[in-house]
Every structure is written in structure tokens, then in C-alpha cells.
Design an enzyme around this catalytic site. Structure first.
Site, PDB file in Angstrom:
ATOM      1  CE  LYS A 175      -3.945   1.939   2.609  1.00 43.86           C
ATOM      2  NZ  LYS A 175      -4.825   1.738   3.793  1.00 43.86           N
TER       3      LYS A 175
ATOM      4  CB  SER B  91      -8.218   3.524   2.944  1.00 40.67           C
ATOM      5  OG  SER B  91      -7.305   2.979   3.879  1.00 40.67           O
TER       6      SER B  91
ATOM      7  CB  SER C 237      -8.354   0.597   5.855  1.00 40.16           C
ATOM      8  OG  SER C 237      -9.138   1.757   5.959  1.00 40.16           O
TER       9      SER C 237
END
Lengths: 444, 92
Positions: free
Chosen positions: A30, A105, A129
Site C-alpha cells: 500500500k 482504504s 481498511s
């Protein structure tokens, strides 16, 4: 590398060591986790050109274990969102349900795994997330106990809540990845060595799993699919409010576990009714402080030098931050401002303590707790952006776990009539990831 | 909405505290949204007081000199630098 669903912000390979347990793996990371020499944007214009001078601890551990990192994955700006639509680099599509959001997210991380463009990925979970996008994309996501995985090199959003966690096609692969990244780190004082606690719990249970040398966490060994005799608590509050089709898939999955020898009973967690508001007050308050570092002087977009520091700083942040980030920084500043601390922040801390107490009680009478991961199936792209409060409410089932600092896993449980993935979440006692891994592996 | 209804001046004030410039359209949008969100946060009033039993542990490590980033690395992401320093606006 496929890009039709916009899963990567930067597709730049980082080679791992020649051999190691992950030497034949690609693991996407990420874009809020620092990679030395490879830009790390946090999905924000503010950091569009930011190139970290060092690696996060988890990145060091991945490459030492032989993994190749194929790129940095798309995300809601600074981790703020439930759909990966607030990224400055455009929304990510959902490879498992095109036209729908991949969740957020860590939506890019879940999408590249679902599309088969990476063997596994790392996400971060502040209020769900990792679990939300894994559930929406039909893959496995694990949020570790707070303190199991180092956060050194993670660009902080809400420090007291967030953990880095693995996303993978199966529970066993997620567990293997967790073994590599778990463990204490002298650069993150909130990490702890959980192996001692695990050994103690094995001894108490007279368990044959006891480790020979105590050197490893051995999470993957727990993915044996054996739920015979396992006791599952179902918090009614986390099922009642969910979408009808989601609830149907959830109960079918529980029936499946029952047929494999597990038993379930309903439990009461009255505190979780207040978890979403407590989560957002705490997360926004921490965000307002953490994001103060983006001043356009040390890094970030420069606001130019007209006027004084405050004016230049405010201009830099006007240009660099998107709507959701501004909204949370402002609400966090409001919640912490004189006269409002007792009203919001202190009350949120009370709610946090209450949630923790409720979970401890429920877990004293069950091995794991189970609920739908998300109360709704993946929304259509663009559907939820205009109403932030509705988007926040979608986090009802995931945020309590972060407030209580517990481990949780989401596994694919089935699909709705429209072929939209539904995830089932297991929550376990602190540092007992093996329990949720075992439960999850009976389904995926 | 509660007694503390949010008005555009409140939003401008808090944006000022947070050092974030907003345009008029943003002020208008946030004024409406903050009203909804803050009144939702007020349901925290229903939360009972809870005893917190957190075990506090001292996690200070020994204060030892270690390697750190060199100057070039530390300055690498600065939009402007001068003679090995960050260059920023005047302070007041």
C-alpha cells in the site's frame, strides 16, 4: 501489468533476496508504507513527488524473506475513506465486481490480489481498511492485534488504531505473510513479542502445538480448517442492521461451520452501537495532529513564500489535500479545540474502554466472535461520495475491533444474488491470531 | 441539530486553527456536513463512564547515539533548500 482497474499508483519493482520463505511471491505494498527510493504518495497530491529515504520495517522484512514488490497500491488519500475513491490518482475499480468500489482504504491492495496481479499484498487497517476491501473484492484480509506488527515507516493517520495487515487469496497465504512481518521492532516501541504469550496460552491449554524452539509465530500451521468443538459468539448488534442478502450469506456460512463441528451462540455487545462515532472522533483527532507535518517546507507542496509561515502553510494544505482529508482534519481540530474536548474526545475514550470491556466479556465465553464484515455489499462507483456520514456508518462492524485493539480476519463467505462478494469477519482475543486463522481456514 | 449549530464562521475559525485555506464553496459544504456529523457524534453523550484498567508500561529505550539520515537525504524532499538548510517562509 494490468492497469484497467487502477490498482497501482506506482508500478516499480523492488527485488527481494534470492532465497527465503517468500522467494517465489510477489507482494504489493500500500502506498502509505515507505519504500526507499520508490515514491510513496499516500494517494495524495501533497506527497505526489515524495521519495522516502528509508524502508518501513515491514518492507525490510518482506525483501529479506525473498518477496518481490511489484508496486505501490492505490488507496484513499491518507487512508481516509471506505471506497478508494478519495485517491488523488483516481478511483480503483473492483476486479471481482466491475463497476463497484473495491472498498477502502486499501482498495488497490485488495484489487491487485483479486485480479491475480500480485500473489498477496499489504494494507493498513485503522477502522477496517484491510477487512473492508478484502471483503468487497472476495479475498482474505487480516487485521493483526495492535502491537504485533511494526508501524515504523507507515505514514501515520491515527497511531493508536492502525495496524499493517496481509491480504491474500487464502487464509493460509495470509498467515504465511503475517509470519514474515510480525514481531517486535526496536524502532516501534508499541510492538511487543507475543511469542511468550502464545506459549503460555499453549501450556495452559495443554496444547500439542507447543513450539519447539519458540522462534516463530507459526500462524500458517493454524490454518488447518479444524473447527470441531470451536465456540463462536455472534454479536446480534452487528447482524441486525445489515443488508438482508448479506445476513442470508452470513447465516449460511455459519451453518457450514456448524456442520463441521463448531457451535454458535448469540452474544450482546451494547457498546458497539457507539463504536463508529467514537472511532471517528479519535481517528480525526489523531489525524489533525499527524497531518500537521505536511507544511510544504520539509516535504509536501510548497505554498510559496508570500505572507508569513501560517499563510504559506495554509495555502500549501489547501492545494495539497483533498476534500475528505480537509473534512477530517477540520473535524479533528474542532473535537480537540477548547470547550469541546470533554464533549467529544473524552467521551470517545470512554466509549473505547466500554467496547474493550464488552469484547473481553464476550470472548471469555467464546473462542471467536463472528459477524458480516461489511453490513452492505460493495456500492457502485460514485454512489456514496456525496454523503460522508452514510459512508462513515458503513464501518459499523469493523471499527469496534480497532477500538479494542483485537485481531480480526475477513474471509469470503459467498455472494449476493447480483454476484457481489460478501465477507465474514472473525474477531479473536488479543495476540491469538491463530484462533481466527483456524476459524477462517474452514471457509477459505 | 444541537444548541451548538455550526455556522460558516465556525468552519472558517477551525480552518484557521488547522491552517487549511478553504474557498467559499468548501465553507458552505462543510457547514452543512459538520452540522450532521457533529450531531451524530453527540450520541456519545449516552456512553456511561467506564473504569479504564490500562496497564501502563515504561517503554523508554536507552538513550544511545545511532546513525541517522545524512543531510542530503533529510533535505531530499524539501521543495526549496539553501546551503544545506530547509528554506521556508518568514515565521511572523
Amino acid at each position: 501489468m494490468s492497469s484497467e482497474y487502477n490498482g497501482y499508483v506506482t508500478a516499480e519493482r523492488i527485488e527481494g533476496a534470492d532465497d527465503g520463505p517468500l522467494s517465489d511471491w510477489t507482494v504489493a505494498v500500500k502506498d502509505n508504507i515507505s519504500t526507499e527510493g520508490v515514491r510513496t504518495t499516500c494517494g495524495s497530491d501533497m506527497l505526489a513527488d515524495y521519495v522516502p529515504p528509508y524502508d518501513a520495517t515491514v518492507v525490510e522484512r518482506l525483501t529479506e524473506a525473498g518477496a518481490t514488490i511489484p508496486g505501490k497500491t492505490n488507496m484513499d488519500e491518507f487512508g481516509m475513506g471506505t471506497t478508494t475513491e478519495t485517491s488523488a490518482f483516481g478511483a480503483t475499480d473492483n476486479p471481482a465486481a466491475p463497476g463497484h468500489v473495491p472498498g477502502g482504504s486499501s482498495g488497490g491492495s485488495a484489487a491487485v490480489v483479486a485480479a491475480g496481479d500480485a500473489d498477496a499484498a499489504l494494507g493498513t487497517d485503522t477502522g477496517g481498511s484491510v477487512r473492508c476491501p478484502a471483503a468487497f473484492c472476495g479475498v482474505v484480509g487480516l487485521k493483526p492485534t495492535y502491537g504485533l506488527v511494526s508501524r515504523y515507516g507507515l505514514v501515520a493517520y491515527a497511531n493508536s488504531l492502525e495496524q499493517i495487515g496481509p491480504i491474500a487469496p487464502t487464509v493460509e497465504e495470509a498467515a504465511e505473510l503475517l509470519e514474515v512481518i510480525a514481531g517486535p521492532d526496536e524502532r516501534d516501541a508499541t510492538t511487543r513479542d507475543a511469542r511468550e504469550a502464545l506459549r503460555a496460552s499453549d501450556e495452559r491449554a495443554g496444547d500439542a502445538r507447543e513450539q519447539e524452539n519458540g522462534a516463530d509465530y507459526e500462524f500458517a500451521d493454524a490454518a488447518d480448517g479444524d473447527v470441531d468443538g470451536m465456540s463462536i459468539g455472534v454479536p446480534t448488534e452487528l447482524v441486525e442492521g445489515a443488508d438482508e442478502e448479506v445476513v442470508e450469506v452470513f447465516w449460511d456460512a455459519l451453518d457450514e461451520l456448524e456442520s463441521q463441528g463448531a457451535s454458535y451462540h448469540e452474544v450482546d455487545l451494547p457498546s458497539v452501537e457507539h463504536a463508529v462515532e467514537a472511532y471517528y472522533v479519535i481517528a480525526m483527532s489523531e489525524a489533525s495532529s499527524n497531518l500537521a507535518r505536511f507544511d510544504g517546507v520539509r516535504y509536501g507542496q510548497s505554498g510559496g513564500f508570500e505572507g508569513d509561515w501560517n499563510e504559506s502553510f495554509a495555502r500549501s494544505r489547501e492545494e495539497g489535500f483533498g476534500q475528505e482529508v480537509k473534512r477530517r482534519v477540520l473535524l479533528g481540530t474542532y473535537a480537540l479545540s477548547a470547550g469541546y474536548q470533554d464533549k467529544y474526545y473524552r467521551k470517545a475514550q470512554d466509549a473505547r474502554a466500554w467496547v474493550k470491556q464488552d469484547f473481553d466479556e464476550a470472548l471469555s465465553e467464546a473462542d471467536v466472535l463472528a459477524s458480516p464484515t461489511m453490513p452492505v455489499p460493495p456500492m457502485e462507483l460514485g454512489e456514496s461520495l456525496d454523503d460522508p456520514l452514510q459512508m462513515y456508518l458503513a464501518d459499523a462492524n469493523t471499527t469496534p475491533v480497532n477500538l479494542a485493539n483485537l485481531p480480526a480476519i475477513t474471509v469470503p463467505a459467498g455472494e449476493t444474488g447480483d454476484d457481489l462478494p460478501v465477507g465474514l469477519q472473525f474477531v479473536g482475543p488479543a495476540f491469538d491470531e491463530r484462533e481466527i486463522i483456524r476459524a477462517g481456514s474452514a471457509l477459505a | 441539530m444541537s444548541d451548538d449549530a455550526v455556522d460558516p464562521d465556525d468552519v472558517r475559525h477551525v480552518a484557521d486553527l488547522a491552517r487549511v485555506d478553504l474557498d467559499d464553496e468548501e465553507v458552505e459544504r462543510f457547514t452543512a456536513q459538520f452540522g450532521d456529523i457533529l450531531s451524530y457524534f453527540e450520541t456519545l453523550d449516552e456512553v456511561p463512564e467506564v473504569d479504564r484498567e490500562a496497564d501502563l508500561t515504561n517503554v523508554m529505550r536507552p538513550d544511545e547515539v545511532r546513525d541517522s539520515l545524512d543531510r542530503e537525504e533529510a533535505l531530499r524532499n524539501a521543495p526549496e533548500t539553501e546551503e544545506g538548510y530547509f528554506k521556508g517562509p518568514k515565521v511572523s
